[in-house]
Design an enzyme around this catalytic site. Structure first.
Site, PDB file in Angstrom:
ATOM      1  N   HIS A   1      46.481  11.788  51.680  1.00 41.14           N
ATOM      2  CA  HIS A   1      46.147  12.813  50.689  1.00 41.14           C
ATOM      3  C   HIS A   1      46.686  12.410  49.312  1.00 41.14           C
ATOM      4  CE1 HIS A   1      44.397  15.205  53.707  1.00 41.14           C
ATOM      5  NE2 HIS A   1      45.525  15.568  54.292  1.00 41.14           N
TER       6      HIS A   1
ATOM      7  N   THR B   1      31.035  33.747  38.261  1.00 39.72           N
ATOM      8  CA  THR B   1      30.907  32.918  39.463  1.00 39.72           C
ATOM      9  C   THR B   1      32.170  32.121  39.780  1.00 39.72           C
ATOM     10  OG1 THR B   1      30.124  31.083  38.122  1.00 39.72           O
ATOM     11  CG2 THR B   1      28.434  32.558  39.062  1.00 39.72           C
ATOM     12  N   GLY B   2      33.054  31.993  38.807  1.00 36.78           N
ATOM     13  CA  GLY B   2      34.224  31.130  38.937  1.00 36.78           C
ATOM     14  C   GLY B   2      33.921  29.691  38.525  1.00 36.78           C
TER      15      GLY B   2
ATOM     16  N   HIS C   1      45.334  19.623  51.051  1.00 43.76           N
ATOM     17  CA  HIS C   1      44.762  18.276  50.919  1.00 43.76           C
ATOM     18  C   HIS C   1      44.621  17.815  49.466  1.00 43.76           C
ATOM     19  CE1 HIS C   1      42.565  18.309  55.096  1.00 43.76           C
ATOM     20  NE2 HIS C   1      43.827  18.700  55.163  1.00 43.76           N
TER      21      HIS C   1
ATOM     22  N   ASP D   1      37.089  36.016  31.910  1.00 43.17           N
ATOM     23  CA  ASP D   1      36.162  36.430  30.848  1.00 43.17           C
ATOM     24  C   ASP D   1      35.804  37.900  31.081  1.00 43.17           C
ATOM     25  OD1 ASP D   1      34.259  36.487  32.866  1.00 43.17           O
ATOM     26  OD2 ASP D   1      32.923  35.004  31.947  1.00 43.17           O
ATOM     27  N   HIS D   2      34.767  38.380  30.405  1.00 43.22           N
ATOM     28  CA  HIS D   2      34.386  39.796  30.502  1.00 43.22           C
ATOM     29  C   HIS D   2      34.000  40.210  31.922  1.00 43.22           C
ATOM     30  CE1 HIS D   2      30.961  37.272  29.487  1.00 43.22           C
ATOM     31  NE2 HIS D   2      30.210  38.112  30.174  1.00 43.22           N
TER      32      HIS D   2
ATOM     33  N   CYS E   1      35.774  34.463  36.516  1.00 33.60           N
ATOM     34  CA  CYS E   1      34.612  34.739  35.662  1.00 33.60           C
ATOM     35  C   CYS E   1      33.514  35.266  36.596  1.00 33.60           C
ATOM     36  CB  CYS E   1      34.187  33.527  34.823  1.00 33.60           C
ATOM     37  SG  CYS E   1      33.457  32.145  35.708  1.00 33.60           S
TER      38      CYS E   1
HETATM   39  C1  RB5 Z   1      28.975  35.275  31.990  1.00 33.42           C
HETATM   40  O1  RB5 Z   1      27.775  35.995  31.954  1.00 33.42           O
HETATM   41  C2  RB5 Z   1      28.930  34.230  33.083  1.00 33.42           C
HETATM   42  O2  RB5 Z   1      28.092  33.181  32.704  1.00 33.42           O
HETATM   43  C3  RB5 Z   1      30.318  33.735  33.370  1.00 33.42           C
HETATM   44  O3  RB5 Z   1      31.111  34.814  33.756  1.00 33.42           O
HETATM   45  C4  RB5 Z   1      30.462  32.710  34.483  1.00 33.42           C
HETATM   46  O4  RB5 Z   1      29.812  33.135  35.640  1.00 33.42           O
HETATM   47  C5  RB5 Z   1      30.121  31.322  34.132  1.00 33.42           C
HETATM   48  O5  RB5 Z   1      30.264  30.385  34.926  1.00 33.42           O
END
Ligand code: RB5
Length: 155
Positions: free
Chosen positions: A134, A67-68, A98, A8-9, A65
């Site tokens: 596994h 946080t991922g 695993h 994403d951005h 993103c």
């Molecule tokens: C975008 O602001 C943020 O919410 C996104 O990049 C991500 O962290 C969501 O899980």
């Protein structure tokens, strides 16, 4: 090996740097993420990466993103996808050995560029152990996904 990358951005800069890093190592990289820093809904990229891997258009997927988390949750809704957020190399390696993960996710606001590269190397160089235990556990995850039930939990 063919990889698909989506973001994403929040993940544009990391996507560019990881793409060059991977290409220099000989990987083919398909970009399905946004190239703009304008707000972009991460489920779109998570879905596209998941689809590409599930349909065999890529061998493995990489997501980025903030946080991922959100982008990996979206990818995990695609049948056959086992995506996990990794912020350290050990988790990344064990997730392949695993859990047979086929998508890795990074939080561009959580880890630095060099850490992301290190984690990626560990993940790409690891192999699914495929041992009986596994395999049984990964098969249980698939059973939940496909039937919304788990026979072993009823015993
Ligand atoms: C975008 O602001 C943020 O919410 C996104 O990049 C991500 O962290 C969501 O899980």
């Amino acid at each position: 090996m063919k990889l698909v990358i989506g973001n994403d951005h929040a993940g544009v800069e990391m996507k560019y740097e990881l793409t060059v890093y991977l290409q220099n190592k000989g990987y083919e990289v398909i970009n399905v993420g946004t190239d703009s820093t304008e707000a972009f809904d991460y489920p779109i990229a998570g879905y596209k990466v998941g689809k590409a891997v599930a349909e065999g258009k890529a061998d493995l997927g990489v997501l980025i993103c903030g946080t991922g988390v959100g982008i990996s949750l979206a990818a995990n809704k695609v049948h056959g996808i086992r995506a996990c957020v990794c912020s350290d190399p050990t988790t990344a390696r064990l997730s392949r050995e695993h859990n047979n993960t086929n998508v890795i996710a990074f939080g561009a606001r959580i880890i630095g560029m060099e850490t992301a590269k290190h984690i990626l190397d560990e993940w790409l160089n690891a192999k699914y152990a495929g041992s009986e235990r596994h395999h049984r556990r990964v098969a249980m995850i698939t059973e939940i996904e496909e039937t919304q039930e788990l026979k072993a939990a009823e015993e």
